[in-house]
Design a protein around this motif. Structure first.
Motif, mmCIF file in Angstrom:
data_model
loop_
_atom_site.group_PDB
_atom_site.id
_atom_site.type_symbol
_atom_site.label_atom_id
_atom_site.label_comp_id
_atom_site.label_asym_id
_atom_site.label_seq_id
_atom_site.Cartn_x
_atom_site.Cartn_y
_atom_site.Cartn_z
ATOM 1 N N ARG A 146 0.865 -1.243 -0.061
ATOM 2 C CA ARG A 146 -0.026 0.012 -0.003
ATOM 3 C C ARG A 146 0.878 1.340 0.103
ATOM 4 O O ARG A 146 0.419 2.422 -0.373
ATOM 5 N N VAL A 147 2.186 1.309 0.497
ATOM 6 C CA VAL A 147 2.975 2.334 0.508
ATOM 7 C C VAL A 147 2.938 2.806 -1.184
ATOM 8 O O VAL A 147 3.250 4.160 -1.307
ATOM 9 N N GLN A 148 2.890 1.854 -1.957
ATOM 10 C CA GLN A 148 2.875 2.256 -3.404
ATOM 11 C C GLN A 148 2.024 3.033 -4.020
ATOM 12 O O GLN A 148 2.029 3.604 -4.942
ATOM 13 N N ASN A 149 0.857 3.064 -3.179
ATOM 14 C CA ASN A 149 -0.468 3.853 -3.635
ATOM 15 C C ASN A 149 -0.213 5.278 -3.765
ATOM 16 O O ASN A 149 0.490 5.597 -2.880
ATOM 17 N N THR A 150 -0.993 5.977 -4.558
ATOM 18 C CA THR A 150 -1.285 7.492 -4.498
ATOM 19 C C THR A 150 -2.101 7.649 -2.893
ATOM 20 O O THR A 150 -2.760 7.020 -2.263
ATOM 21 N N ARG A 151 -1.639 8.822 -2.436
ATOM 22 C CA ARG A 151 -2.258 9.178 -1.414
ATOM 23 C C ARG A 151 -3.781 9.347 -1.506
ATOM 24 O O ARG A 151 -4.548 8.995 -0.389
ATOM 25 N N GLU A 152 -4.586 9.755 -2.586
ATOM 26 C CA GLU A 152 -6.080 9.592 -2.662
ATOM 27 C C GLU A 152 -6.600 8.304 -2.811
ATOM 28 O O GLU A 152 -7.433 7.974 -1.961
ATOM 29 N N ILE A 153 -5.970 7.251 -3.268
ATOM 30 C CA ILE A 153 -6.288 6.019 -3.101
ATOM 31 C C ILE A 153 -6.212 5.350 -1.733
ATOM 32 O O ILE A 153 -6.990 4.675 -1.571
ATOM 33 N N GLU A 154 -4.958 5.864 -1.024
ATOM 34 C CA GLU A 154 -4.734 5.319 0.113
ATOM 35 C C GLU A 154 -5.790 5.953 1.114
ATOM 36 O O GLU A 154 -5.900 5.103 2.246
ATOM 37 N N LEU A 155 -6.317 7.172 0.992
ATOM 38 C CA LEU A 155 -7.057 7.653 1.920
ATOM 39 C C LEU A 155 -8.569 6.768 1.838
ATOM 40 O O LEU A 155 -9.145 6.295 2.927
ATOM 41 N N LYS A 156 -8.969 6.413 0.499
ATOM 42 C CA LYS A 156 -10.153 5.433 0.402
ATOM 43 C C LYS A 156 -9.606 4.250 0.993
ATOM 44 O O LYS A 156 -10.658 3.591 1.703
ATOM 45 N N THR A 157 -8.632 3.538 0.863
ATOM 46 C CA THR A 157 -8.304 2.224 1.578
ATOM 47 C C THR A 157 -8.548 2.389 3.127
ATOM 48 O O THR A 157 -8.878 1.167 3.563
ATOM 49 N N ALA A 158 -7.578 3.221 3.381
ATOM 50 C CA ALA A 158 -7.718 3.187 4.894
ATOM 51 C C ALA A 158 -9.037 3.610 5.670
ATOM 52 O O ALA A 158 -9.330 3.269 6.708
ATOM 53 N N ALA A 159 -9.834 4.383 4.801
ATOM 54 C CA ALA A 159 -11.114 4.641 5.380
ATOM 55 C C ALA A 159 -11.747 3.249 5.360
ATOM 56 O O ALA A 159 -12.767 3.052 6.250
ATOM 57 N N ASN A 160 -11.671 2.535 4.368
ATOM 58 C CA ASN A 160 -12.333 1.145 4.492
ATOM 59 C C ASN A 160 -12.052 0.149 5.539
ATOM 60 O O ASN A 160 -12.495 -0.431 6.280
ATOM 61 N N GLU A 161 -10.572 0.350 5.947
ATOM 62 C CA GLU A 161 -10.315 -0.510 7.088
ATOM 63 C C GLU A 161 -10.648 0.302 8.468
ATOM 64 O O GLU A 161 -11.085 -0.555 9.431
ATOM 65 N N LEU A 162 -10.689 1.577 8.389
ATOM 66 C CA LEU A 162 -11.313 2.255 9.636
ATOM 67 C C LEU A 162 -12.804 1.758 9.800
ATOM 68 O O LEU A 162 -13.332 1.564 10.936
ATOM 69 N N ALA A 163 -13.535 1.733 8.737
ATOM 70 C CA ALA A 163 -14.878 1.120 8.815
ATOM 71 C C ALA A 163 -14.950 -0.388 9.535
ATOM 72 O O ALA A 163 -15.842 -0.479 10.308
ATOM 73 N N GLU A 164 -14.027 -1.136 9.180
ATOM 74 C CA GLU A 164 -14.082 -2.613 9.408
ATOM 75 C C GLU A 164 -13.582 -2.584 10.904
ATOM 76 O O GLU A 164 -14.372 -3.390 12.062
ATOM 77 N N ILE A 165 -12.827 -1.920 11.479
ATOM 78 C CA ILE A 165 -12.415 -1.657 13.075
ATOM 79 C C ILE A 165 -13.436 -1.242 13.584
ATOM 80 O O ILE A 165 -13.688 -1.475 14.750
ATOM 81 N N ALA A 166 -14.035 -0.208 13.149
ATOM 82 C CA ALA A 166 -15.476 0.559 13.836
ATOM 83 C C ALA A 166 -16.511 -0.603 14.206
ATOM 84 O O ALA A 166 -17.058 -0.676 15.302
ATOM 85 N N VAL A 167 -16.684 -1.319 13.007
ATOM 86 C CA VAL A 167 -17.895 -2.242 13.292
ATOM 87 C C VAL A 167 -17.288 -3.434 14.232
ATOM 88 O O VAL A 167 -18.124 -3.935 15.159
ATOM 89 N N LEU A 168 -16.029 -3.877 14.126
ATOM 90 C CA LEU A 168 -15.441 -4.852 15.141
ATOM 91 C C LEU A 168 -15.617 -4.311 16.289
ATOM 92 O O LEU A 168 -16.126 -4.879 17.468
ATOM 93 N N ARG A 169 -15.197 -3.040 16.825
ATOM 94 C CA ARG A 169 -15.459 -2.429 18.094
ATOM 95 C C ARG A 169 -16.844 -2.487 18.638
ATOM 96 O O ARG A 169 -17.008 -2.276 19.834
ATOM 97 N N LEU A 170 -17.769 -1.915 17.611
ATOM 98 C CA LEU A 170 -19.156 -2.019 18.093
ATOM 99 C C LEU A 170 -19.720 -3.195 18.512
ATOM 100 O O LEU A 170 -20.288 -3.424 19.650
ATOM 101 N N ARG A 171 -19.275 -4.357 18.020
ATOM 102 C CA ARG A 171 -19.718 -5.636 18.323
ATOM 103 C C ARG A 171 -18.957 -6.125 19.774
ATOM 104 O O ARG A 171 -19.437 -6.549 20.515
ATOM 105 N N LYS A 172 -17.741 -5.594 20.073
ATOM 106 C CA LYS A 172 -17.064 -5.748 21.086
ATOM 107 C C LYS A 172 -17.583 -5.137 22.250
ATOM 108 O O LYS A 172 -17.389 -5.395 23.560
ATOM 109 N N LEU A 173 -18.589 -3.926 22.141
ATOM 110 C CA LEU A 173 -19.191 -3.207 23.301
ATOM 111 C C LEU A 173 -19.995 -4.365 24.058
ATOM 112 O O LEU A 173 -20.178 -4.190 25.390
ATOM 113 N N VAL A 174 -20.430 -5.273 23.534
ATOM 114 C CA VAL A 174 -21.080 -6.365 24.479
ATOM 115 C C VAL A 174 -20.248 -7.464 24.551
ATOM 116 O O VAL A 174 -20.561 -8.820 24.790
ATOM 117 N N GLY A 175 -18.850 -7.647 24.340
ATOM 118 C CA GLY A 175 -18.259 -8.826 24.378
ATOM 119 C C GLY A 175 -18.045 -9.551 23.116
ATOM 120 O O GLY A 175 -18.455 -10.628 23.111
#
Length: 490
Positions: A461-490
């Motif tokens: 991913r270091v080879q990507n442009t910054r524009e592409i990487e913002l979108k890629t990192a945003a997708n990863e952020l969403a997956e982390i957020a969903v994972l942590r929402l689920r962890k609110l109840v263990g």
């Protein structure tokens, strides 16, 4: 029963509610406030303090002022959304308070009275009638653990009843990802309907512990004109969609009035339209006995169970041990957010995604219709972030493999951090190269990934442009957020 009385009493002494503190209980002890039996009158009984009264009664105040009052703080038997409060002044005629006000708060188990804060108004200052059941219907969606009853200026209250919907506290009962009693008040189950409950209320069936006596179960009246299919029934909404592991039917204290046989069925969805499947075929029962069943004809997924008893009689407890499905766990996370206090809500949402807009939007749009709706909204919200909002959220995430990571990140990176020192050093170098090029931390949903897998992703991913990487990192952020929402109840 109907209306508010059809909901469990969260201030039941039997269930474990307790009066923690009062400003004064000179004439009648604070413990009387939560007695499960109705208040009584004893015409000629007196104590060394005065007339014997079955309730909580403070002495007469001589101070003058609009805010002169006494108060009592009650820890509820379990957290719950309050739907109705009954301030019962039975037999207090010339000594009842003129007015009352009620507030609630949410606190962790073990919190001291002096540490209780963030009190939220449930009942504004309101007039009371003497020798009456004064009913109030709060509108707050918050699941409270404590209530504070204030009476103006002084006087006596016979009983306090707090009818509501229990909300599971997974820090106390165990994680939603583990094995639970899916048919228990503490896990959020509810008895939604029954054919009859002449001798024993339907909610007794899912109360904590074993029955204390025959009155502490669900019991129907005697049927006449019996045929082979004559039966009574009770419908239980489970804590969430789940898979069953073991069933228990307890007929404790029912000796001459237990059902002859019983059958258990389950459905997934609206009981009015969903098909029921057999969980337990019609089975012979015994009196005063715990019956266990782990060989089930169907295990789920189920959202409701229907117990049929032939032809009639009493059952003290129904236990449905099992595990929530992914949908059930997601629904539990949505319920957790829906019933959080304002302070808890901000803490919980920001722990999932450190964006102020993420926290404020989820707060404004709750309650969500389902867990799936919550997860979908979380993803779409992050997809709509501006670059500044993404950078705000990225900044809260430590570098992958960093030893000083927060607890959530440490758990997510557990496999990566367990890799060799050589792999971790290479990963640290890849992090530095990535940040130097893109200007923000390398973000990936690291759960279950080794350092080698994370390193390969970073080098690619270091080879990507910054524009592409913002979108890629945003997708990863969403997956982390969903994972942590689920962890609110263990």
């Amino acid at each position: 029963m109907s209306g508010h009385e059809d909901l469990p009493n969260l201030a039941s002494e039997r269930l474990g509610a307790v009066v923690l503190w009062t400003s004064d209980d000179f004439f009648a002890e604070k413990e009387n406030l939560l007695r499960d039996r109705p208040a009584e009158w004893r015409e000629h009984d007196y104590t060394d303090r005065g007339k014997w009264m079955d309730g909580w009664e403070s002495r007469r105040k001589r101070a003058i002022g609009p805010d002169v009052h006494d108060a009592a703080i009650v820890r509820l038997a379990m957290p719950g959304v309050v739907r109705a409060i009954v301030v019962d002044t039975s037999f207090f005629r010339g000594n009842f308070p003129e007015e009352c006000a009620i507030e609630g708060c949410t606190a962790r188990e073990g919190t001291l009275v002096a540490e209780l804060d963030e009190w939220i108004e449930l009942v504004p200052r309101s007039k009371l009638q003497g020798d009456s059941k004064n009913v109030f219907t709060p509108k707050s969606p918050v699941a409270f653990t404590h209530l504070r009853l204030r009476i103006f200026p002084d006087g006596g209250v016979a009983r306090l009843r707090v009818h509501g919907e229990p909300t599971p506290d997974h820090r106390r009962i165990g994680p939603a990802s583990g094995s639970l009693d899916l048919a228990a008040l503490e896990t959020g189950s509810e008895v939604v309907a029954c054919s009859d409950m002449f001798f024993g209320p339907k909610h007794n069936l899912i109360q904590p512990g074993r029955a204390r006596n025959m009155s502490d179960g669900w019991e129907t009246k005697r049927r006449r004109g019996i045929t082979a299919d004559t039966h009574d029934w009770v419908l239980v909404r489970l804590a969430g969609q789940g898979m069953l592991e073991r069933i228990e039917l307890d007929t404790a204290f029912f000796l001459g009035n237990f059902p002859d046989t019983a059958r258990l069925e389950g459905c997934d969805g609206d009981p009015a339209s969903a098909a029921f499947r057999t969980v337990l075929a019609r089975t012979k029962l015994m009196g005063h006995t715990r019956h266990f069943f782990d060989e089930l004809e169907a295990r789920g997924p189920f959202t409701h169970l229907r117990l049929q008893v032939f032809p009639d009689g009493g059952v003290s407890r129904l236990r449905a041990h099992g595990q929530l499905t992914e949908r059930g766990r997601d629904d539990a996370a949505a319920r957790c957010l829906a019933t959080s206090s304002p302070r808890e809500l901000e803490t919980r949402t920001l722990s999932c995604c450190a964006s102020k807009r993420f926290a404020s939007v989820l707060a404004s749009e709750r309650p969500f219709a389902s867990g799936a709706a919550l997860m979908t909204r979380a993803r779409s919200l992050i997809a709509s972030f501006s670059e500044a909002e993404l950078l705000e959220a990225f900044a809260a995430h430590p570098r992958i493999g960093e030893k000083k990571a927060d607890r959530a990140s440490t758990e997510e990176q557990a496999r990566a951090q367990a890799s060799s020192a050589q792999a971790l050093e290479a990963l640290a170098e890849a992090n530095r190269a990535y940040e130097a090029k893109h200007g923000f931390v390398f973000l990936i949903c690291a759960t279950g990934k080794s350092a080698e897998e994370v390193l390969a992703a970073a080098q690619k991913r270091v080879q990507n442009t910054r524009e592409i990487e913002l979108k890629t990192a945003a997708n990863e952020l969403a997956e982390i957020a969903v994972l942590r929402l689920r962890k609110l109840v263990g």
